[in-house]
Design an enzyme around this catalytic site. Structure first.
Site, PDB file in Angstrom:
ATOM      1  N   SER A   1       4.880   2.168  -1.245  1.00 28.61           N
ATOM      2  CA  SER A   1       3.925   2.049  -0.151  1.00 28.61           C
ATOM      3  C   SER A   1       3.106   0.774  -0.227  1.00 28.61           C
ATOM      4  O   SER A   1       2.666   0.253   0.798  1.00 28.61           O
ATOM      5  CB  SER A   1       2.989   3.265  -0.146  1.00 28.61           C
ATOM      6  OG  SER A   1       2.330   3.390  -1.394  1.00 28.61           O
TER       7      SER A   1
ATOM      8  N   ASP B   1      -7.277   6.710   3.660  1.00 27.48           N
ATOM      9  CA  ASP B   1      -7.105   7.896   2.821  1.00 27.48           C
ATOM     10  C   ASP B   1      -7.832   7.752   1.480  1.00 27.48           C
ATOM     11  O   ASP B   1      -7.731   8.618   0.619  1.00 27.48           O
ATOM     12  CB  ASP B   1      -5.622   8.170   2.572  1.00 27.48           C
ATOM     13  CG  ASP B   1      -4.914   7.027   1.853  1.00 27.48           C
ATOM     14  OD1 ASP B   1      -5.529   5.951   1.682  1.00 27.48           O
ATOM     15  OD2 ASP B   1      -3.751   7.214   1.461  1.00 27.48           O
TER      16      ASP B   1
ATOM     17  N   HIS C   1      -4.749   4.374  -0.755  1.00 28.33           N
ATOM     18  CA  HIS C   1      -4.033   3.111  -0.580  1.00 28.33           C
ATOM     19  C   HIS C   1      -5.036   1.987  -0.316  1.00 28.33           C
ATOM     20  O   HIS C   1      -6.133   2.237   0.184  1.00 28.33           O
ATOM     21  CB  HIS C   1      -3.047   3.217   0.589  1.00 28.33           C
ATOM     22  CG  HIS C   1      -1.895   4.126   0.312  1.00 28.33           C
ATOM     23  ND1 HIS C   1      -1.907   5.455   0.670  1.00 28.33           N
ATOM     24  CD2 HIS C   1      -0.718   3.905  -0.312  1.00 28.33           C
ATOM     25  CE1 HIS C   1      -0.765   6.021   0.288  1.00 28.33           C
ATOM     26  NE2 HIS C   1      -0.024   5.101  -0.309  1.00 28.33           N
TER      27      HIS C   1
END
Length: 336
Positions: A75, A240, A243
């Site tokens: 990610s 969130d 990240h």
């Protein structure tokens, strides 16, 4: 330990752990709990940033072939946590490379959120099957999910080494952003923070050893974002709170860009060592350990078993207005 992990990967050893089964069990249980407690929102899917950057350079020099940049990994490489394509690491690296090289850059990002090192084979195959051929340079960011999902370290680095070897055999230069420091995640407390830091550094050092042995270069991400996260957690984390935010990704991209440019021969600085910046030629295992301790450090192979430890200057990147932007002019793409 990093050398043992790398050797275990090379010779098929699968039993070498990072901290021992009991400690890893505690670590992973607490990491999963920390991730559940991160809270605050859901990270948006990574925005698509593939395309041509620095198109104005193609217009000014029609005979100049675009450089091909690829991103692989998890990610972090995909850019999860931001909403604008221009805020992703791929877009920042592509626009920065175009500005330094004064050539257009074609970006292709095959990174997958949640990916571990066992997904690199698929990602590399996807890249190499492209009709346009292999990329000029590939950037890999991988490792965090290997730690949190209990992948044996020897397996993790073996898979990374295989991916680097395939890309190098195909003619691509390779830069690996090694495993970040999981101890910088805001809800992680002691003793988990200490364990997470130790695990992350050991894996990062082992990754460095195998990447250099396969002809790639590494940049330690380590705790690069640690001070920024500590000082400005709401700015450095994404929606969130797990990240990185746009500011966090820009910080990581600034660390990786000089090495991407250097490996293509377009960075204004050479590989000449500068002792006043604590650069040195060291045995590769020692260089790997030093790099794991200091974020932003580049390691590149010299004459086996030696490696160069470099601290290239990092400059602020200008965020591209859009990604890709077909109307980008030289004035809109600032030199990093």
């Amino acid at each position: 330990m990093a050398r043992r992990i790398a050797a275990g990967a090379a010779y098929g050893g699968g039993s070498i752990g990072l901290l021992g089964a009991a400690a890893v069990g505690v670590l992973l249980a607490e990491v999963q709990l920390a991730k559940r407690n991160v809270g605050g929102g859901v990270a948006p899917l990574p925005p698509g940033a593939d395309g041509l950057y620095g198109r104005s350079f193609a217009a000014s020099d029609p005979g100049s072939a675009p450089l091909r940049l690829a991103l692989l990994g998890d990610s972090t490489a995909a850019g999860q946590g931001v909403r604008r394509a221009g805020q992703t690491p791929g877009a920042l690296l592509a626009s920065g490379l175009a500005a330094v090289a004064e050539r257009p850059v074609v970006l292709r990002n095959v990174a997958l959120p949640g990916a571990r090192s066992d997904d690199l084979e698929r990602q590399v195959s996807l890249l190499l099957s492209s009709p346009s051929g292999p990329p000029d340079v590939s950037v890999i960011m991988i490792g965090a999910n290997d730690v949190t999902h209990r992948m044996p370290a020897t397996e993790s680095v073996r898979l990374l080494a295989a991916a680097v070897r395939r890309l190098r055999t195909a003619g691509a230069e390779v830069v690996v952003g090694t495993c970040p420091d999981l101890g910088t995640i805001e809800p992680v407390y002691q003793p988990l923070r200490w364990l997470a830091r130790r695990v992350s550094r050991q894996l990062a050092a082992a990754q460095t050893i195998v990447v250099v042995e396969q002809g790639g270069r590494t940049v330690s991400l380590g705790d690069l974002l640690g001070p920024e996260f500590a000082a400005n957690p709401r700015e450095m984390f994404g929606a969130d709170n797990y990240h990185p935010s746009a500011e966090g990704y820009a910080t990581a991209a600034m660390a990786v860009l000089p090495t991407v440019c250097a490996v293509l021969g377009v960075w204004p600085e050479t590989d000449r060592l500068e002792p006043d910046r604590h650069e040195d030629m060291l045995p590769v295992a020692k260089a790997a350990a030093e790099a794991a301790r200091e974020a932003g450090t580049e390691v590149t192979g010299a004459r086996a078993p030696w490696a160069l430890l470099k601290h290239r200057r990092r400059r602020r990147l200008a965020e591209p207005a859009t990604a890709p932007d077909p109307a980008t002019s030289p004035e809109e793409v600032h030199r990093p």
